[in-house]
Design a protein around this motif. Structure first.
Motif, PDB file in Angstrom:
ATOM      1  N   ILE A  50      56.149  92.142 104.636  1.00  0.00           N
ATOM      2  CA  ILE A  50      55.384  91.799 103.405  1.00  0.00           C
ATOM      3  C   ILE A  50      55.442  90.286 103.530  1.00  0.00           C
ATOM      4  O   ILE A  50      54.461  89.591 103.147  1.00  0.00           O
ATOM      5  N   SER A  51      56.707  89.683 103.941  1.00  0.00           N
ATOM      6  CA  SER A  51      56.744  88.215 103.702  1.00  0.00           C
ATOM      7  C   SER A  51      55.701  87.502 104.550  1.00  0.00           C
ATOM      8  O   SER A  51      55.003  86.456 104.026  1.00  0.00           O
ATOM      9  N   TRP A  52      55.516  87.658 105.717  1.00  0.00           N
ATOM     10  CA  TRP A  52      54.492  87.095 106.484  1.00  0.00           C
ATOM     11  C   TRP A  52      52.978  87.083 105.725  1.00  0.00           C
ATOM     12  O   TRP A  52      52.106  86.169 106.022  1.00  0.00           O
ATOM     13  N   MET A  53      52.863  88.205 104.992  1.00  0.00           N
ATOM     14  CA  MET A  53      51.569  88.341 104.404  1.00  0.00           C
ATOM     15  C   MET A  53      51.195  87.639 103.095  1.00  0.00           C
ATOM     16  O   MET A  53      50.335  86.933 102.851  1.00  0.00           O
ATOM     17  N   VAL A  54      52.443  87.524 102.335  1.00  0.00           N
ATOM     18  CA  VAL A  54      52.142  86.972 100.984  1.00  0.00           C
ATOM     19  C   VAL A  54      52.675  85.462 100.870  1.00  0.00           C
ATOM     20  O   VAL A  54      52.222  84.840 100.127  1.00  0.00           O
ATOM     21  N   VAL A  55      53.748  85.277 101.694  1.00  0.00           N
ATOM     22  CA  VAL A  55      54.316  83.982 101.429  1.00  0.00           C
ATOM     23  C   VAL A  55      53.321  82.687 101.973  1.00  0.00           C
ATOM     24  O   VAL A  55      53.222  81.754 100.995  1.00  0.00           O
ATOM     25  N   PRO A  56      52.708  82.794 103.066  1.00  0.00           N
ATOM     26  CA  PRO A  56      51.649  81.923 103.234  1.00  0.00           C
ATOM     27  C   PRO A  56      50.453  81.806 102.130  1.00  0.00           C
ATOM     28  O   PRO A  56      49.989  80.740 101.548  1.00  0.00           O
ATOM     29  N   ALA A  57      49.952  83.046 101.767  1.00  0.00           N
ATOM     30  CA  ALA A  57      48.972  83.049 100.658  1.00  0.00           C
ATOM     31  C   ALA A  57      49.417  82.432  99.578  1.00  0.00           C
ATOM     32  O   ALA A  57      48.536  82.025  98.798  1.00  0.00           O
ATOM     33  N   MET A  58      50.486  82.826  98.956  1.00  0.00           N
ATOM     34  CA  MET A  58      51.266  82.383  97.773  1.00  0.00           C
ATOM     35  C   MET A  58      51.279  80.959  97.689  1.00  0.00           C
ATOM     36  O   MET A  58      51.038  80.184  96.772  1.00  0.00           O
ATOM     37  N   ILE A  59      51.981  80.401  98.833  1.00  0.00           N
ATOM     38  CA  ILE A  59      51.918  78.741  99.087  1.00  0.00           C
ATOM     39  C   ILE A  59      50.447  78.243  98.951  1.00  0.00           C
ATOM     40  O   ILE A  59      50.318  77.331  98.427  1.00  0.00           O
ATOM     41  N   CYS A  60      49.479  78.852  99.652  1.00  0.00           N
ATOM     42  CA  CYS A  60      48.109  78.191  99.719  1.00  0.00           C
ATOM     43  C   CYS A  60      47.535  78.272  98.405  1.00  0.00           C
ATOM     44  O   CYS A  60      46.878  77.503  97.973  1.00  0.00           O
TER      45      CYS A  60
END
Length: 138
Positions: A50-60
């Motif tokens: 899940i991290s590779w899906m949500v971390v970039p989106a949350m930061i963006c």
């Protein structure tokens, strides 16, 4: 430039709305079906995937909203930023510790806590999406 940042914000926001709804309604309930002896491995795998899906989106989402709030100074962006800060607080003070406990001390009770406590983030991310739809007619 602002148009591009706004588009990034809209995409990342709705990415997170869809993701949180999927996680809340489909994925997190599956934790309760995992055998207690496999729960640690399942939890670790969940975090990794899940991290590779949500971390970039949350930061963006965070960075684009911060830029829009500072540059456009509208009530929508101030309100949305406050909601996002609340989401991040819940994420790092409630959800992340629950995930860590599922790895160190897996239990069926914790899986229920995980699902129930995630409703706050689900509601708040949906609220952010609704604000965008109402305010901008997206």
């Amino acid at each position: 430039m602002t148009d591009l940042i706004f588009q990034l914000y809209v995409i990342s926001s709705f990415w997170m709305v869809v993701t949180i709804l999927f996680v809340q309604l489909v994925h997190y309930p599956l934790f309760q079906l995992v055998d207690i002896y496999a729960l640690k491995a399942f939890s670790l795998d969940h975090q990794r995937r899940i991290s590779w899906m949500v971390v970039p989106a949350m930061i963006c989402e965070f960075l684009s909203l911060f830029y829009l709030m500072i540059s456009l100074k509208t009530v929508l962006f101030y309100l949305s930023f406050a909601v996002l800060v609340l989401i991040w607080l819940i994420t790092f003070t409630v959800q992340v510790p629950i995930h860590q406990k599922l790895i160190t001390r897996p239990s069926k009770e914790l899986t229920l806590v995980l699902v129930n406590s995630n409703w706050y983030r689900t509601f708040l991310w949906c609220l952010k999406g609704i604000l965008l739809i109402v305010y901008y007619g997206i």
